[in-house]
Design a protein around this motif. Structure first.
Motif, mmCIF file in Angstrom:
data_model
loop_
_atom_site.group_PDB
_atom_site.id
_atom_site.type_symbol
_atom_site.label_atom_id
_atom_site.label_comp_id
_atom_site.label_asym_id
_atom_site.label_seq_id
_atom_site.Cartn_x
_atom_site.Cartn_y
_atom_site.Cartn_z
ATOM 1 N N PHE A 112 -6.568 18.896 -28.333
ATOM 2 C CA PHE A 112 -5.267 18.881 -28.969
ATOM 3 C C PHE A 112 -4.879 17.434 -29.354
ATOM 4 O O PHE A 112 -4.663 17.017 -30.475
ATOM 5 C CB PHE A 112 -4.160 19.918 -28.741
ATOM 6 N N ARG A 113 -4.807 16.555 -28.305
ATOM 7 C CA ARG A 113 -4.297 15.251 -28.446
ATOM 8 C C ARG A 113 -5.588 14.447 -29.282
ATOM 9 O O ARG A 113 -5.024 13.524 -30.050
ATOM 10 C CB ARG A 113 -4.379 14.722 -27.035
ATOM 11 N N ASN A 114 -6.770 14.813 -29.161
ATOM 12 C CA ASN A 114 -7.727 13.886 -29.626
ATOM 13 C C ASN A 114 -7.822 14.378 -31.307
ATOM 14 O O ASN A 114 -8.099 13.558 -31.899
ATOM 15 C CB ASN A 114 -9.130 14.033 -29.093
ATOM 16 N N LEU A 115 -7.505 15.469 -31.450
ATOM 17 C CA LEU A 115 -7.865 16.217 -32.666
ATOM 18 C C LEU A 115 -6.541 15.417 -33.426
ATOM 19 O O LEU A 115 -6.740 15.237 -34.808
ATOM 20 C CB LEU A 115 -7.522 17.601 -32.926
ATOM 21 N N LYS A 116 -5.365 15.310 -32.959
ATOM 22 C CA LYS A 116 -4.199 14.668 -33.637
ATOM 23 C C LYS A 116 -4.595 13.110 -33.883
ATOM 24 O O LYS A 116 -4.082 12.618 -35.068
ATOM 25 C CB LYS A 116 -3.074 14.953 -32.605
ATOM 26 N N ASP A 117 -5.200 12.417 -33.179
ATOM 27 C CA ASP A 117 -5.704 11.178 -33.307
ATOM 28 C C ASP A 117 -6.605 11.064 -34.546
ATOM 29 O O ASP A 117 -6.416 10.272 -35.306
ATOM 30 C CB ASP A 117 -6.271 10.665 -32.137
ATOM 31 N N GLN A 179 2.234 3.607 -39.955
ATOM 32 C CA GLN A 179 2.819 2.476 -38.861
ATOM 33 C C GLN A 179 1.683 2.545 -37.949
ATOM 34 O O GLN A 179 1.645 1.632 -37.161
ATOM 35 C CB GLN A 179 4.018 3.157 -38.446
ATOM 36 N N ASN A 180 0.627 3.421 -37.695
ATOM 37 C CA ASN A 180 -0.230 3.278 -36.617
ATOM 38 C C ASN A 180 -1.508 2.404 -36.864
ATOM 39 O O ASN A 180 -2.195 1.945 -36.151
ATOM 40 C CB ASN A 180 -1.039 4.754 -36.496
ATOM 41 N N SER A 181 -1.618 1.952 -38.295
ATOM 42 C CA SER A 181 -2.445 0.970 -38.723
ATOM 43 C C SER A 181 -2.039 -0.561 -39.381
ATOM 44 O O SER A 181 -2.724 -1.396 -39.179
ATOM 45 C CB SER A 181 -3.407 1.650 -39.908
ATOM 46 N N PHE A 182 -0.899 -0.516 -39.421
ATOM 47 C CA PHE A 182 -0.015 -1.824 -39.800
ATOM 48 C C PHE A 182 1.143 -2.391 -38.993
ATOM 49 O O PHE A 182 1.757 -1.584 -38.317
ATOM 50 C CB PHE A 182 0.360 -1.576 -41.232
ATOM 51 N N PHE A 183 1.113 -3.754 -38.816
ATOM 52 C CA PHE A 183 2.189 -4.232 -37.753
ATOM 53 C C PHE A 183 2.700 -5.483 -38.818
ATOM 54 O O PHE A 183 1.950 -6.217 -39.080
ATOM 55 C CB PHE A 183 1.346 -4.525 -36.575
ATOM 56 N N ASN A 192 -2.992 -5.153 -41.368
ATOM 57 C CA ASN A 192 -3.883 -4.018 -41.018
ATOM 58 C C ASN A 192 -4.822 -4.189 -39.880
ATOM 59 O O ASN A 192 -5.827 -5.128 -39.830
ATOM 60 C CB ASN A 192 -4.547 -3.918 -42.169
ATOM 61 N N PHE A 193 -4.538 -3.658 -38.798
ATOM 62 C CA PHE A 193 -5.255 -3.532 -37.400
ATOM 63 C C PHE A 193 -6.784 -3.548 -37.918
ATOM 64 O O PHE A 193 -7.647 -4.192 -37.318
ATOM 65 C CB PHE A 193 -4.857 -2.541 -36.672
ATOM 66 N N GLU A 194 -6.984 -2.890 -38.882
ATOM 67 C CA GLU A 194 -8.751 -2.609 -39.237
ATOM 68 C C GLU A 194 -9.142 -3.940 -39.598
ATOM 69 O O GLU A 194 -10.531 -4.000 -39.422
ATOM 70 C CB GLU A 194 -8.554 -1.468 -40.289
ATOM 71 N N HIS A 195 -8.578 -4.907 -39.994
ATOM 72 C CA HIS A 195 -8.994 -6.179 -40.582
ATOM 73 C C HIS A 195 -8.973 -7.174 -39.803
ATOM 74 O O HIS A 195 -9.223 -8.282 -40.313
ATOM 75 C CB HIS A 195 -8.645 -6.239 -41.986
ATOM 76 N N ILE A 196 -8.525 -7.269 -38.649
ATOM 77 C CA ILE A 196 -8.218 -8.191 -37.427
ATOM 78 C C ILE A 196 -9.602 -8.724 -36.983
ATOM 79 O O ILE A 196 -10.115 -7.707 -36.665
ATOM 80 C CB ILE A 196 -7.166 -7.733 -36.473
ATOM 81 N N VAL A 197 -9.876 -9.746 -36.952
ATOM 82 C CA VAL A 197 -10.960 -10.547 -36.537
ATOM 83 C C VAL A 197 -10.708 -11.036 -34.820
ATOM 84 O O VAL A 197 -11.376 -10.754 -33.975
ATOM 85 C CB VAL A 197 -11.566 -11.533 -37.135
ATOM 86 N N ASP A 198 -9.442 -11.671 -34.953
ATOM 87 C CA ASP A 198 -9.001 -12.078 -33.640
ATOM 88 C C ASP A 198 -7.753 -12.612 -34.021
ATOM 89 O O ASP A 198 -7.127 -13.038 -34.976
ATOM 90 C CB ASP A 198 -9.943 -13.205 -32.850
ATOM 91 N N PHE A 199 -6.957 -13.085 -32.777
ATOM 92 C CA PHE A 199 -5.668 -13.779 -32.738
ATOM 93 C C PHE A 199 -5.123 -14.398 -31.333
ATOM 94 O O PHE A 199 -6.084 -14.243 -30.372
ATOM 95 C CB PHE A 199 -4.520 -12.574 -33.074
ATOM 96 N N ASP A 200 -4.251 -15.354 -31.482
ATOM 97 C CA ASP A 200 -3.696 -15.992 -30.526
ATOM 98 C C ASP A 200 -2.328 -15.939 -30.399
ATOM 99 O O ASP A 200 -1.831 -14.931 -31.093
ATOM 100 C CB ASP A 200 -4.146 -17.374 -30.293
ATOM 101 N N HIS A 201 -1.592 -16.783 -29.973
ATOM 102 C CA HIS A 201 -0.202 -16.652 -29.473
ATOM 103 C C HIS A 201 0.638 -16.845 -30.971
ATOM 104 O O HIS A 201 1.902 -16.556 -31.144
ATOM 105 C CB HIS A 201 0.590 -17.529 -28.542
ATOM 106 N N SER A 202 -0.039 -17.587 -32.142
ATOM 107 C CA SER A 202 0.700 -17.932 -33.318
ATOM 108 C C SER A 202 0.034 -17.606 -34.550
ATOM 109 O O SER A 202 0.633 -17.420 -35.609
ATOM 110 C CB SER A 202 0.799 -19.432 -33.206
ATOM 111 N N LEU A 228 -4.023 -3.016 -29.096
ATOM 112 C CA LEU A 228 -4.964 -2.557 -28.240
ATOM 113 C C LEU A 228 -4.883 -1.007 -28.247
ATOM 114 O O LEU A 228 -6.019 -0.314 -27.890
ATOM 115 C CB LEU A 228 -4.681 -2.869 -26.718
ATOM 116 N N LEU A 229 -3.788 -0.269 -28.422
ATOM 117 C CA LEU A 229 -3.327 1.135 -28.646
ATOM 118 C C LEU A 229 -4.449 1.697 -29.893
ATOM 119 O O LEU A 229 -5.119 2.508 -29.660
ATOM 120 C CB LEU A 229 -2.016 1.540 -28.663
#
Length: 235
Positions: A112-117, A179-183, A192-202, A228-229
């Protein structure tokens, strides 16, 4: 939506059907079309949409690794669950970006948890977002939006296709986007998390190298944890 099940064991097929129907019923949702196959050959000859697939690995004829690779070649967005008793196939399955690995015997609550995801991910890549400009209204999947950027009073929607000047403000986009895909990394950027290549502190580097989003230090930890989630949910 169509959910496909492919397993040479008819008892597993019936169990999966029962669990899927139970999940949708318990959440007061209409159950999508369920289609089952007992061989990889039969699955691949199916001409209908393949949105979510539960795929056995050990089958006579075409094995699940081959079938999974063929499914991904035809549609990279297909959500594939590998269902098997043989953990040694995990590495091979991960190569075609399997969504989840489910071991037999199936645990109902974990299922059920995996199907929800999976359903949340499906909605995020198929949800059509309207982008209204002064000239027209455009509509495309949320997955095509790379970032939203505020430049003074102007709000730009960066997409994989082109940029659009939105008539709406950043608060509108925060409420509109899944909200699960954007920040919101900064008052001027939603990524959009899907399009992130890398990031640092700034800064956050995205799939379009011409777009670099700011990341405020006070948001770094929450952004990192959310990203990471997101990555974990994509495995």
């Amino acid at each position: 939506m169509r959910i496909l099940i492919c397993d040479d064991d008819t008892l597993i097929i019936e169990q999966l059907k029962k669990y899927i129907e139970s999940y949708f019923e318990s959440n007061h949702l209409k159950c999508p079309e369920l289609v089952s196959f007992t061989s990889g050959e039969a699955l691949l000859t199916d001409k209908g949409e393949k949105d979510i697939v539960f795929l056995d690995i050990e089958m006579p004829g075409m094995n699940g690794i081959y079938v999974g690779n063929e499914l991904k070649k035809a549609n990279r967005n297909v959500i594939v669950f590998v269902v098997t008793s043989y953990s040694e196939y995990l590495d091979e399955a991960m190569r075609f970006h399997v969504f989840r690995y489910l071991s037999k015997p199936l645990d109902k609550q974990r299922f059920f948890r995996n199907l929800k995801d999976a359903l949340a991910y499906y909605n995020s890549i198929t949800l059509k977002i309207p982008v209204e400009t002064k000239q027209a209204v455009y509509s495309f999947p949320a997955s095509q939006i790379i970032a939203i950027e505020a430049q003074g009073r102007k709000v730009i929607v960066h997409t994989a296709r082109q940029d659009f000047d939105s008539i709406h403000n950043m608060n509108y986009w925060l409420e509109k986007l899944p909200q699960n895909s954007f920040f919101q990394t900064h008052r001027s950027f939603i990524v959009n998390f899907e399009h992130i290549v890398d990031f640092d502190h700034s800064t956050v580097h995205l799939s379009n190298p011409q777009i670099t989003a700011y990341l405020t230090r006070r948001k770094y930890s929450s952004f990192r944890n959310a990203y990471l989630l997101y990555l974990e949910s994509m495995r």
